[in-house]
Write a protein that holds these residues in place. Structure first.
Motif, PDB file in Angstrom:
ATOM      1  N   ASN A  20       1.211  -1.221  -0.060  1.00 24.73           N
ATOM      2  CA  ASN A  20      -0.177   0.121  -0.021  1.00 24.73           C
ATOM      3  C   ASN A  20       1.567   1.381  -0.525  1.00 24.73           C
ATOM      4  O   ASN A  20       0.588   2.342  -0.345  1.00 24.73           O
ATOM      5  N   ARG A  21       2.156   0.996   0.415  1.00 26.18           N
ATOM      6  CA  ARG A  21       2.453   2.861   0.691  1.00 26.18           C
ATOM      7  C   ARG A  21       3.431   2.400  -0.540  1.00 26.18           C
ATOM      8  O   ARG A  21       3.668   4.208  -1.497  1.00 26.18           O
ATOM      9  N   VAL A  22       4.124   1.414  -1.263  1.00 23.56           N
ATOM     10  CA  VAL A  22       5.054   1.574  -2.305  1.00 23.56           C
ATOM     11  C   VAL A  22       4.000   1.932  -3.042  1.00 23.56           C
ATOM     12  O   VAL A  22       4.398   2.170  -4.522  1.00 23.56           O
ATOM     13  N   LYS A  23       2.779   2.124  -3.389  1.00 23.85           N
ATOM     14  CA  LYS A  23       1.608   1.425  -4.141  1.00 23.85           C
ATOM     15  C   LYS A  23       1.648   1.151  -5.386  1.00 23.85           C
ATOM     16  O   LYS A  23       1.564   0.699  -6.435  1.00 23.85           O
ATOM     17  N   PHE A  24       2.090  -0.856  -4.816  1.00 21.23           N
ATOM     18  CA  PHE A  24       2.372  -1.837  -5.532  1.00 21.23           C
ATOM     19  C   PHE A  24       0.970  -2.115  -6.857  1.00 21.23           C
ATOM     20  O   PHE A  24      -0.059  -1.989  -6.080  1.00 21.23           O
ATOM     21  N   THR A  25       1.643  -1.954  -7.755  1.00 23.57           N
ATOM     22  CA  THR A  25      -0.003  -2.375  -8.972  1.00 23.57           C
ATOM     23  C   THR A  25       0.643  -3.552  -9.538  1.00 23.57           C
ATOM     24  O   THR A  25       2.116  -4.710 -10.137  1.00 23.57           O
ATOM     25  N   ASP A  26      -0.636  -4.442  -9.742  1.00 24.50           N
ATOM     26  CA  ASP A  26       0.040  -6.016 -10.587  1.00 24.50           C
ATOM     27  C   ASP A  26      -1.558  -6.506 -10.322  1.00 24.50           C
ATOM     28  O   ASP A  26      -2.547  -6.224  -9.123  1.00 24.50           O
ATOM     29  N   ASP A  27      -2.704  -6.441 -12.047  1.00 31.73           N
ATOM     30  CA  ASP A  27      -4.060  -7.287 -11.532  1.00 31.73           C
ATOM     31  C   ASP A  27      -3.980  -8.484 -11.225  1.00 31.73           C
ATOM     32  O   ASP A  27      -5.217  -8.872 -10.586  1.00 31.73           O
TER      33      ASP A  27
END
Length: 71
Positions: free
Chosen positions: A57-64
């Motif tokens: 959440n802090r590093v704004k990780f994204t992967d669907d």
């Protein structure tokens, strides 16, 4: 105990449920104290690797989290 199930969480961790054991590269077992559900880090930012600490959440990780389409 139900079979082991691994769920890829969108923009988050891998959730492992069931009867399993986690070992490091030398074969040493992580003490899970009988837990049947844990989450593993996918973003690489956890301070508690290999386990998830919510850093995605802090590093704004994204992967669907969606698998590749079957052919």
């Amino acid at each position: 105990m139900p079979p082991t199930r691994i769920t890829v969480i969108n923009n988050g961790s891998l959730r492992i449920e069931g009867d399993f054991e986690i070992v490091d590269q030398e074969g040493k077992v992580f003490g899970l104290a009988g837990r049947t559900r844990v989450t593993l880090c996918r973003c690489g930012a956890s301070k508690n690797k290999p386990f998830c600490d919510g850093s995605h959440n802090r590093v704004k990780f994204t992967d669907d989290g969606l698998g590749a389409p079957s052919s």
